[in-house]
Design a protein around this motif. Structure first.
Motif, mmCIF file in Angstrom:
data_model
loop_
_atom_site.group_PDB
_atom_site.id
_atom_site.type_symbol
_atom_site.label_atom_id
_atom_site.label_comp_id
_atom_site.label_asym_id
_atom_site.label_seq_id
_atom_site.Cartn_x
_atom_site.Cartn_y
_atom_site.Cartn_z
ATOM 1 N N ASN A 55 0.873 -1.177 0.000
ATOM 2 C CA ASN A 55 0.000 0.000 0.000
ATOM 3 C C ASN A 55 0.904 1.219 0.000
ATOM 4 N N PHE A 56 0.683 2.141 -0.936
ATOM 5 C CA PHE A 56 1.600 3.270 -1.048
ATOM 6 C C PHE A 56 0.841 4.557 -1.381
ATOM 7 N N PRO A 57 1.290 5.667 -0.781
ATOM 8 C CA PRO A 57 0.626 6.960 -1.016
ATOM 9 C C PRO A 57 1.222 7.687 -2.225
ATOM 10 N N VAL A 58 0.380 8.412 -2.944
ATOM 11 C CA VAL A 58 0.839 9.217 -4.082
ATOM 12 C C VAL A 58 0.086 10.548 -4.063
ATOM 13 N N LYS A 59 0.833 11.644 -4.281
ATOM 14 C CA LYS A 59 0.210 12.960 -4.325
ATOM 15 C C LYS A 59 -0.386 13.201 -5.712
ATOM 16 N N MET A 60 -1.660 13.592 -5.757
ATOM 17 C CA MET A 60 -2.357 13.848 -7.015
ATOM 18 C C MET A 60 -2.070 15.264 -7.531
ATOM 19 N N ASP A 61 -2.516 15.547 -8.742
ATOM 20 C CA ASP A 61 -2.262 16.863 -9.342
ATOM 21 C C ASP A 61 -2.849 17.995 -8.506
ATOM 22 N N ASN A 62 -3.974 17.730 -7.805
ATOM 23 C CA ASN A 62 -4.619 18.781 -7.015
ATOM 24 C C ASN A 62 -4.047 18.907 -5.606
ATOM 25 N N GLY A 63 -3.029 18.123 -5.306
ATOM 26 C CA GLY A 63 -2.395 18.196 -3.992
ATOM 27 C C GLY A 63 -2.894 17.173 -2.994
ATOM 28 N N GLU A 66 -3.637 10.068 -2.393
ATOM 29 C CA GLU A 66 -4.417 8.836 -2.478
ATOM 30 C C GLU A 66 -3.501 7.659 -2.151
ATOM 31 N N VAL A 67 -4.084 6.635 -1.536
ATOM 32 C CA VAL A 67 -3.329 5.424 -1.212
ATOM 33 C C VAL A 67 -3.779 4.302 -2.151
ATOM 34 N N PHE A 68 -2.824 3.673 -2.805
ATOM 35 C CA PHE A 68 -3.104 2.614 -3.781
ATOM 36 C C PHE A 68 -2.602 1.273 -3.256
ATOM 37 N N THR A 69 -3.218 0.201 -3.757
ATOM 38 C CA THR A 69 -2.802 -1.155 -3.402
ATOM 39 C C THR A 69 -2.245 -1.839 -4.633
ATOM 40 N N SER A 130 -4.516 11.478 -14.639
ATOM 41 C CA SER A 130 -3.742 12.141 -15.687
ATOM 42 C C SER A 130 -2.453 11.361 -15.937
ATOM 43 N N GLU A 131 -1.777 11.687 -17.026
ATOM 44 C CA GLU A 131 -0.519 10.999 -17.340
ATOM 45 C C GLU A 131 0.526 11.253 -16.270
ATOM 46 N N SER A 132 0.578 12.473 -15.766
ATOM 47 C CA SER A 132 1.578 12.774 -14.732
ATOM 48 C C SER A 132 1.259 12.020 -13.445
ATOM 49 N N GLU A 133 -0.021 11.837 -13.136
ATOM 50 C CA GLU A 133 -0.400 11.067 -11.950
ATOM 51 C C GLU A 133 -0.038 9.586 -12.137
ATOM 52 N N LEU A 134 -0.297 9.057 -13.333
ATOM 53 C CA LEU A 134 0.044 7.659 -13.607
ATOM 54 C C LEU A 134 1.556 7.424 -13.534
ATOM 55 N N GLU A 135 2.324 8.431 -13.949
ATOM 56 C CA GLU A 135 3.778 8.309 -13.846
ATOM 57 C C GLU A 135 4.200 8.228 -12.382
ATOM 58 N N ARG A 136 3.637 9.103 -11.545
ATOM 59 C CA ARG A 136 4.004 9.099 -10.126
ATOM 60 C C ARG A 136 3.536 7.805 -9.443
ATOM 61 N N ILE A 137 2.343 7.330 -9.811
ATOM 62 C CA ILE A 137 1.826 6.078 -9.252
ATOM 63 C C ILE A 137 2.753 4.923 -9.626
ATOM 64 N N THR A 138 3.168 4.880 -10.890
ATOM 65 C CA THR A 138 4.044 3.808 -11.374
ATOM 66 C C THR A 138 5.395 3.844 -10.678
ATOM 67 N N ARG A 139 5.975 5.029 -10.585
ATOM 68 C CA ARG A 139 7.297 5.154 -9.958
ATOM 69 C C ARG A 139 7.242 4.800 -8.474
ATOM 70 N N ARG A 140 6.167 5.199 -7.805
ATOM 71 C CA ARG A 140 6.053 4.883 -6.365
ATOM 72 C C ARG A 140 5.819 3.389 -6.154
ATOM 73 N N PHE A 141 5.052 2.763 -7.040
ATOM 74 C CA PHE A 141 4.830 1.326 -6.995
ATOM 75 C C PHE A 141 6.150 0.582 -7.214
ATOM 76 N N SER A 164 4.463 0.423 -23.098
ATOM 77 C CA SER A 164 5.915 0.601 -23.150
ATOM 78 C C SER A 164 6.337 1.806 -22.312
ATOM 79 N N GLN A 165 5.482 2.826 -22.260
ATOM 80 C CA GLN A 165 5.798 3.994 -21.432
ATOM 81 C C GLN A 165 5.838 3.619 -19.955
ATOM 82 N N THR A 166 4.890 2.804 -19.526
ATOM 83 C CA THR A 166 4.874 2.327 -18.136
ATOM 84 C C THR A 166 6.172 1.598 -17.814
ATOM 85 N N MET A 167 6.605 0.755 -18.759
ATOM 86 C CA MET A 167 7.837 -0.014 -18.537
ATOM 87 C C MET A 167 9.060 0.901 -18.482
#
Length: 434
Positions: A55-63, A66-69, A130-141, A164-167
């Motif tokens: 379980n990991f927290p990520v800051k969204m574009d609006n500040g 959110e915690v993801f599993t 958003s793409e920037s949120e997905l990038e932060r989610i991926t990197r934190r995961f 391929s971008q995710t990878m």
């Protein structure tokens, strides 16, 4: 092909709803019984080696935070490092990850690759970010998983809703966590990367091309000419598109497509490239394609066709819709698209099934080529990649098809038997520690 009987209709209506893990275990046990698998090895292969939940927290574009599993299940590594995709989807849970990891073990073994099986992902609807949120989610995961993956330990790849971008994000994050002297040597921590970041030319089409090859090989074995044959595709993402692209070149006619947004059909044919461009311009949706008419979701699998390619999610062909399928061949582009009860109905009706661990294995074969390319510091050309993939798929198909005929069993059981026997041999030769 026989018609559905009244007795069978009555029987399948009572069939219980199963999870993906129930399906894969029944498939495994059926094959294990057929080959008289050693009881001790059956015990080992019936469970996963490791199950990681983060379980990991990520800051969204609006500040907001959110915690993801996220999940990563490592089923077995008797033949080599764990290998398997990461998917971003609301259906991701530990049960699905276990089943998919187990299927990957059989898939890599069947293909003769030096890999085991793993799978995982994040429980998320990526369309809401958003793409920037997905990038932060991926990197934190990736950071959360960093000690549990590695180029010689566990090698993720793209799957549903990852690319391929995710990878590329995963590879960059993982390499950033390594000591500077080791970073360049860890590029093959994932496969399915973009061409400019160590990716394999042709990896984008490898899974879909493998589905097409499996259909072509089956057609040749059964004296079927693909020209003029009608086919339908569930899922028009990477796999569905490329399978359709190559089938169209052989003269087959696409007459129905279903995606997450809706279903369409055509009395004549749907031009693959036209539909691809339309979907690209409409946020991935095929709905409203001008040269088609809509079909209800429940009627899609009953469309008049010769070949059906389920290339979306698991448990799509069930005892409820299998009685009405008109196709003579099911080519499984997705993992686990046909559940056990649905398969019983299809086989009873004489409908052939090319099982997922064979049919869609072009993706993991392509991943192996990319892993080798990175490991050896080589660059392979597209024609070389496609020729190698063709040869590998032909070898696997012939083994499964011939074994199914020799043993008088369906192709899925045959594929499982071959895969399991290879792993059993490794355990017998090496012994079990201590």
């Amino acid at each position: 092909m026989t018609t559905i009987t009244a007795d069978l209709k009555k029987e399948v209506k009572k069939a219980p709803v199963r999870g993906m893990m129930d399906n894969v275990m029944e498939q495994f046990n059926s094959a294990a019984n057929h080959i008289n698998l050693h009881p001790n090895i059956r015990k080992i292969l019936s469970i996963t080696n490791n199950e990681i939940l983060v379980n990991f927290p990520v800051k969204m574009d609006n500040g907001d935070v959110e915690v993801f599993t996220g999940y990563r299940v490592q089923h077995n590594s008797a033949l080599g490092p764990y290998k398997g995709g990461l998917r971003y989807h609301p259906t991701v849970d530990i049960d699905a990850a276990r089943a998919l990891a187990m299927w990957m073990t059989w898939k890599t073994s069947l293909a003769g690759l030096p890999y085991g099986g793993g799978k995982g992902g994040i429980k998320i609807d990526p369309s809401k970010y958003s793409e920037s949120e997905l990038e932060r989610i991926t990197r934190r995961f990736t950071y959360a998983l960093a000690d549990n993956i590695g180029p010689e330990h566990d090698i993720p790849a793209p799957d549903v809703n990852t690319s391929s971008q995710t990878m590329a994000w995963i590879a960059d994050t993982y390499m950033s966590t390594r000591p500077p002297a080791e970073r360049s040597a860890n590029q093959h921590v994932v496969t399915g990367k973009p061409d400019g970041s160590g990716g394999l030319e042709g990896r984008d089409r490898a899974t879909g091309y493998g589905v097409y090859l499996s259909i072509k090989f089956w057609a040749k074995k059964n004296n079927v000419n693909l020209k003029g044959k009608k086919y339908i595709v569930q899922g028009f993402g990477n796999v569905g598109y490329w399978a359709s692209y190559f089938l169209e070149k052989d003269g087959a006619l696409l007459v129905g497509v279903q995606d997450a947004y809706g279903s369409i059909k055509s009395a004549n044919t749907i031009k693959v490239e036209d539909l691809f461009n339309y979907a690209k311009a409409n946020k991935g949706s095929i709905v409203g394609f001008p040269y088609s008419e809509p079909v209800s979701k429940n009627d899609f699998f009953s469309l008049d066709c010769d070949i059906c390619i389920p290339a979306a999610l698991g448990n799509q062909i069930t005892s409820e819709n299998a009685p009405f399928i008109k196709a003579k061949l099911i080519a499984e582009g997705a993992n686990g698209p046909t559940n056990v009860e649905g398969e019983k109905v299809l086989l009873e009706r004489g409908i052939a099934i090319i099982p997922d661990i064979l049919c869609n294995s072009g993706g993991v074969v392509g991943s192996y080529f990319e892993w080798l390319q990175n490991r050896n510091g080589e660059i392979w050309q597209l024609d070389e990649v496609m020729a190698k993939l063709d040869k590998k798929m032909q070898e696997s198909f012939n083994k499964v098809y011939d074994y199914s005929k020799e043993e008088g069993i369906d192709m899925r059981t045959a594929a499982f038997c071959i895969a399991i026997k290879r792993i059993e041999k490794a355990y017998i030769q090496r012994g079990i520690f201590p």
